[in-house]
Design an enzyme around this catalytic site. Structure first.
Site, PDB file in Angstrom:
ATOM      1  N   ASP A  81       0.864  -1.178   0.000  1.00 47.62           N
ATOM      2  CA  ASP A  81       0.000   0.000   0.000  1.00 47.62           C
ATOM      3  C   ASP A  81       0.907   1.237   0.000  1.00 47.62           C
ATOM      4  OD1 ASP A  81      -2.267   1.597   0.372  1.00 47.62           O
ATOM      5  OD2 ASP A  81      -2.363   1.240   2.531  1.00 47.62           O
TER       6      ASP A  81
ATOM      7  N   GLU B   8       2.668   5.094  -3.864  1.00 43.93           N
ATOM      8  CA  GLU B   8       2.650   6.101  -4.964  1.00 43.93           C
ATOM      9  C   GLU B   8       3.981   6.833  -5.072  1.00 43.93           C
ATOM     10  OE1 GLU B   8       0.390   5.851  -2.517  1.00 43.93           O
ATOM     11  OE2 GLU B   8      -1.092   4.735  -3.681  1.00 43.93           O
TER      12      GLU B   8
ATOM     13  N   ASP C 201      -9.165   4.093  -1.570  1.00 48.45           N
ATOM     14  CA  ASP C 201     -10.069   4.468  -0.480  1.00 48.45           C
ATOM     15  C   ASP C 201     -11.386   5.056  -0.971  1.00 48.45           C
ATOM     16  OD1 ASP C 201      -7.983   3.586   0.972  1.00 48.45           O
ATOM     17  OD2 ASP C 201      -7.333   5.553   1.674  1.00 48.45           O
TER      18      ASP C 201
HETATM   19  C1  NOJ Z   1      -4.585   3.247   2.847  1.00 49.82           C
HETATM   20  C2  NOJ Z   1      -5.228   2.115   2.106  1.00 49.82           C
HETATM   21  O1  NOJ Z   1      -5.814   2.573   0.930  1.00 49.82           O
HETATM   22  C3  NOJ Z   1      -6.240   1.451   3.019  1.00 49.82           C
HETATM   23  O2  NOJ Z   1      -6.842   0.383   2.337  1.00 49.82           O
HETATM   24  C4  NOJ Z   1      -5.553   0.974   4.279  1.00 49.82           C
HETATM   25  O3  NOJ Z   1      -6.505   0.424   5.148  1.00 49.82           O
HETATM   26  C5  NOJ Z   1      -4.847   2.142   4.963  1.00 49.82           C
HETATM   27  N1  NOJ Z   1      -3.943   2.757   4.049  1.00 49.82           N
HETATM   28  C6  NOJ Z   1      -4.081   1.695   6.213  1.00 49.82           C
HETATM   29  O4  NOJ Z   1      -3.061   0.841   5.873  1.00 49.82           O
END
Ligand code: NOJ
Length: 994
Positions: free
Chosen positions: A571, A574, A648
């Protein structure tokens, strides 16, 4: 958090940008102590309150985008405009399918020429590749400002990370010169049907197929390579700063050439202005698709204002955009600069291979008449303008003519998606966070108790000890092995998160290693870059560095971390940097080889997830299991190693709706293993929304429920009836159809075809369906799903592209097109149709995980078309290893022939050294049921069918088995069932119904 509280937090941020209080694109850390104190941010106080648009640039705020739009406006509006780019005719050479030459850019202020080396390569595959570089930067004859150590060259290594196909020139390409119109022509492609016309003055390139023009470069004269120049300090008069100065002196706008400030950070731009831009026109094409990732429609919109159009270009600059907005061309977490243009009878595409920040403008120009005389049949031209901040110009052209051809050619160039492990395409249960090992085991048990299938339990960042990856929280996860073993008992897996930011703290060997081995991304001064992410102060592993990849691989060895059923989620790659410009790294940071971050930004996530993929491959000697890695950031090529999800999203109906075009877009853009957080990440879905989301999620190639840390627990068994039961049915439907899904993945892995397909892709001639993006076809199975994405729906309208009968999956109600049909969709019903003419493989026995279905028998659903024929296929391997590469797989073609009234299974596989062993293992796996939908009435009285099977024992070689015929009635098709034909799934056989 109240809006007021949020607003006061916002003030805090504006005042103290450097103080690292911004979290994840606009969420605020209202932590316990002042920043800089030795305190971990209190993540539980993060709230999803508002979109922070102002954290992200608009084109006007992005210097190079603004300059190039202005350049384009001048070119388009002035009748006397002449593009300053001309190809020096005397420089042209052609050999082995490649044309080289020099484009001369005339600098108006000095009348000097800037030399731009050009190559046009005509590839064996039929694609063409155009590159343009800048001589002075290429040969290093430039000076960098601020004593920068950055490379002087324009970035020319994107291909190294992206291209896996053959890019050598085709021997068959043939050149001819046309002295009259000062152009050079090259015939290439299949049977020489393609032609590139390279005009010298002004420099343009036109691509034709069968004499018709499909793509033109620089037709509008927007080609712009901002050449290197020395900074000349100018005296600025009061009131004439920046853009005003340019207007006052009628010269180029230099205001953002030498440095650029945004959100409190200043980019030092040691190389000065270096953007590269080009207009690409698709004459006669009204629809363009692709360039993910955007929360927008599949058919891309116009971007220069006006009715229904965006006012900003589509942006590709991988970023952690907090609470993203819908119907917006804003950038998101990943980018693929591939665009397809489509019209009836033709699909073509361009792939803009540039990893720097990129913007794409789209304008459609409509004329009343078509331009038949020019060989153009449509009346609308789509004009696009591609603008990247740095790097060489590197564009691939694909001339189709079908969407399938485009995906095949693009896949051959950048790689196909890998065959996933079987578990990866089953159901995944995640949330931020399962709080302890006990919690994980409890959820796992509850799935069993409620008889809901489950393959994977996920752990988010809280499992770590103080956000230090490769560690476990000693209090909450004291025995990770016990937890892993527990889920493994039902053949389930764990996926745990590992992010690229490494906590900058004492007594953490990983960060000590990272620093002492010098494997972190550097700041512009060559020191390890320090920024803020979940752990607070962090460094970022630089996976552009081969040594960093080797080191990263070493961290995943079983004696260091994880177990055989642990897989990885990458995660924040970017990369997300909470206190960085636009929530990412400064562009003047330096990566391995001293490439500026600006040049490679969009590749950053790919290098990281590829390193993780390599790491999973090398966890133990001799272990050859397919890795599973989920990534948030991606670029062209990411499809080779990872699955992605759309980040998200929010628990709102609009987010559920947009997930469909977003997932479809991933598929046509060569990265089909895609999904969205089921239930919505932020917020709490109503039970209805959650239920509908499961029904939709069952049709994402990647099917995972996930939720924000502040959201209420929402495992499907918590909802109560009827919701739990309906969600269970949706998950079971996914499991029932796993053989069809796996077969669709195989098609993607071998031909680049999307796993879920939009109407235009599946039916390229159906003009009415070109902008349909709310329904999906599953591979070539003929299954057509139309997820409900609105509240309170009782029915949906489905677009049928052709005149074949379509049958409701559950009760065989028959629908006929072409056109729209209304299909009932009460809450407990997923609108799912089967198109006549297909055979769908299923496994009907409900199990707790997909691993437990390995030896289960199959059901074949034969859906007859209007002529009484049907066809389908099944691909099957061990779902885990790479032995399929040595022939350990089954690939069958099933067909029902209306003439002979027989269903046959024939082999599509090629034999390899492991074929026999695999077939032996599968010998006991049989077809237990054949259902024929739209069964002919003459079978009404029939009681049996004849089955013959190759290689069976004498007693079983030819036998009769029972058939039952069922009357449909009231709009429903009749059906027949062959009970237990008992034929081997890997064998050749025939069932005679005559
Ligand atoms: C951002 C991610 O997009 C999300 O899915 C994750 O729960 C959080 N970071 C925490 O790691």
């Amino acid at each position: 958090m109240s809006v007021n509280k949020c607003l006061s937090a916002q003030k805090l941020v504006v005042g103290q940008q450097a103080g690292s209080r911004v979290l994840s694109g606009g969420a605020f850390w209202l932590g316990r102590g002042p920043v800089g104190m030795d305190d971990t941010p209190d993540l539980r106080s993060l709230q999803s309150v508002m979109v922070k648009r102002e954290n992200f640039k608009t084109c006007t705020q992005s210097g190079f985008c603004h300059r190039n739009r202005a350049y384009a406006d001048t070119a388009a509006s002035s009748s006397t405009w002449e593009t300053p780019y001309n190809l020096d005719s005397s420089s042209i050479k052609f050999s082995n399918g490649q044309l080289t030459g020099t484009v001369l850019k005339t600098v108006s202020s000095t009348s000097e020429f800037v030399l731009l080396p050009l190559t046009i390569t005509f590839l064996e595959s039929g694609s063409a590749r155009v590159t343009l570089d800048e001589k002075k930067r290429q040969t290093g004859e430039i000076e960098l400002r601020h004593d920068s150590k950055a490379q002087k060259k324009r970035y020319d290594e994107a291909a190294k990370h992206v291209i896996v196909g053959d890019v050598s020139g085709s021997k068959g390409a043939a050149l001819s010169r046309d002295t009259e119109d000062g152009s050079t022509r090259v015939h290439y492609g299949p049977a020489g049907a393609f032609e590139a016309i390279i005009k010298h003055s002004p420099f343009t390139v036109e691509f034709k197929r069968d004499g018709e023009t499909h793509i033109v470069f620089n037709e509008r004269g927007f080609l712009n390579m901002e050449h290197w120049r020395l900074e000349v300090k100018k005296e600025v008069k009061e009131g004439e700063e920046g853009e005003n100065a340019a207007v006052a002196e009628n010269v180029e706008d230099e205001s953002t050439w030498w440095d650029e400030a945004f959100g409190g950070a200043t980019d030092s731009k040691p190389k000065g202005p270096e953007s590269v831009a080009l207009d690409i026109t698709f004459p006669g094409y009204e629809h363009v698709y692709g360039i993910p990732e955007h929360a927008s429609s599949l058919s891309l919109k116009e971007t220069r204002g006006g009715n229904g159009a965006y006012s900003d270009p589509y942006r590709l600059y991988n970023a952690d955009v907090f609470e993203y907005e819908l119907d917006n061309p804003m950038t998101l977490y990943g980018g693929i600069p591939l665009m397809q243009a489509h019209r009836k009878g033709s699909t073509v595409a361009v792939f803009w291979l540039n990893a720097a920040e990129t913007w794409v403008d789209i304008v459609k120009s409509r004329s009343a008449v078509n331009k038949m005389s020019l060989g153009i049949t449509g009346t609308t031209d789509t004009q696009t303008h591609w603008i990247s901040e740095s790097g060489i110009l590197d564009v691939f052209v694909f001339l189709g003519p079908t969407p399938k051809d485009i995906n095949q050619a693009y896949g051959e160039l950048t790689g196909f998606t890998q065959m996933p492990q079987q578990f990866a395409i089953a159901y995944h249960q995640s949330r931020w966070n399962y709080v302890s090992g006990e919690d994980v085991m409890d959820v796992d048990r509850k799935f069993d108790k409620f008889k809901i299938p489950l393959d994977v339990m996920w752990l988010d960042i809280e499992y770590t000890h103080e956000k230090k990856y490769f560690t476990w929280d000693p209090l909450m996860f004291p025995d990770p092995k016990k937890m892993h073993d527990h889920v493994a008992a039902r053949d389930r897996k764990m996926v745990v998160i590992i992010d690229p930011h490494i906590k900058n703290t004492d007594n953490y060997p990983i960060v000590e290693d990272l620093k002492s081995k010098d494997l972190a991304t550097h700041n512009k001064d060559g020191k390890p870059y320090e920024g803020w992410c979940w752990p607070g102060s962090s460094h970022w592993v630089d996976c552009f560095n081969p040594k960093a990849i080797e080191w990263w691989k070493s961290l995943f060895k079983y004696d260091k971390f994880g177990y055989p059923n642990t897989y990885i989620w990458n995660d924040m790659n970017e990369p997300s940097v909470f206190n960085g410009p636009e929530t990412t790294m400064p562009k003047d940071n330096l990566h391995h080889g001293n490439w500026e971050h600006r040049d490679v930004h969009n590749l950053n996530g790919l290098t990281f997830h590829n390193a993780t993929y390599q790491a999973l491959l090398s966890r133990a000697k001799g272990e050859l299991k397919r890795p599973f890695v989920l990534t948030r950031a991606f670029f062209a090529g990411s499809q080779r190693t990872t699955a992605m999800w759309t980040g998200d999203n929010t628990a709102e109906w609009g987010h559920l709706a947009v997930s469909i075009p977003m997932v479809l877009n991933q598929g046509i853009s060569g990265y089909p293993f895609a999904g969205a957080d089921v239930g919505g990440f932020f917020g709490n879905p109503s039970k209805e929304l959650q239920t509908r989301w499961y029904q939709a999620g069952a049709f994402y190639p990647f099917f995972r429920a996930h939720a924000h840390i502040d959201s209420r627990r929402r495992e499907p068994y918590l909802a109560g009836e009827p919701y739990t039961g309906i969600m269970t049915q949706a998950i079971r439907l996914r499991y029932q159809l796993l053989p069809a899904w796996y077969t669709a993945f195989h098609e993607a892995a071998t031909s680049g075809a999307p796993i879920v397909r939009p109407n235009f892709w599946a039916f390229p001639a159906d003009e009415k369906g070109f902008d349909v993006d709310d329904q999906l076809y599953i591979g070539s199975t003929g299954l057509l799903a139309k997820p409900v994405v609105t509240e309170g729906a009782e029915s949906v309208s489905i677009h049928l592209p052709d005149a074949e009968p379509y049958y409701d999956y559950f009760d065989y109600t028959t629908y006929r097109g072409p056109g729209s049909v209304t299909v009932p969709a009460p809450l407990d019903k997923i609108p799912l149709l089967m198109r006549g003419g297909h055979i769908i493989p299923r496994r009907d026995r409900p199990r707790r995980s997909s691993g437990l279905m390995k030896w289960d028998p199959f059901t074949l659903v034969v859906v007859l078309d209007s002529q009484g024929n049907a066809e389908g296929s099944l691909y099957l391997d061990d779902g885990e290893s790479f032995e399929y590469q040595q022939g350990a797989y089954i690939h069958r073609r099933f067909s029902f022939d209306a003439q002979t009234k027989s269903l046959t299974s024939t082999d599509l596989a090629s034999k390899g050294p492991k074929t026999a062993e695999w077939l032996k293992k599968m010998a006991g796996v049989r077809v237990e049921k054949v259902v024929v939908v739209n069964a002919p009435t003459e079978w009404r009285e029939k009681e049996s069918v004849r089955v013959s099977e190759e290689g069976a024992k004498e007693s079983r070689r030819r036998r009769e088995v029972g058939l039952s015929w069922h009357e449909g009635g009231s709009g429903k098709a009749s059906w027949a069932v062959v009970r237990d034909p008992g034929v081997g799934i890997g064998k050749g056989w025939r069932i005679d119904f005559s």
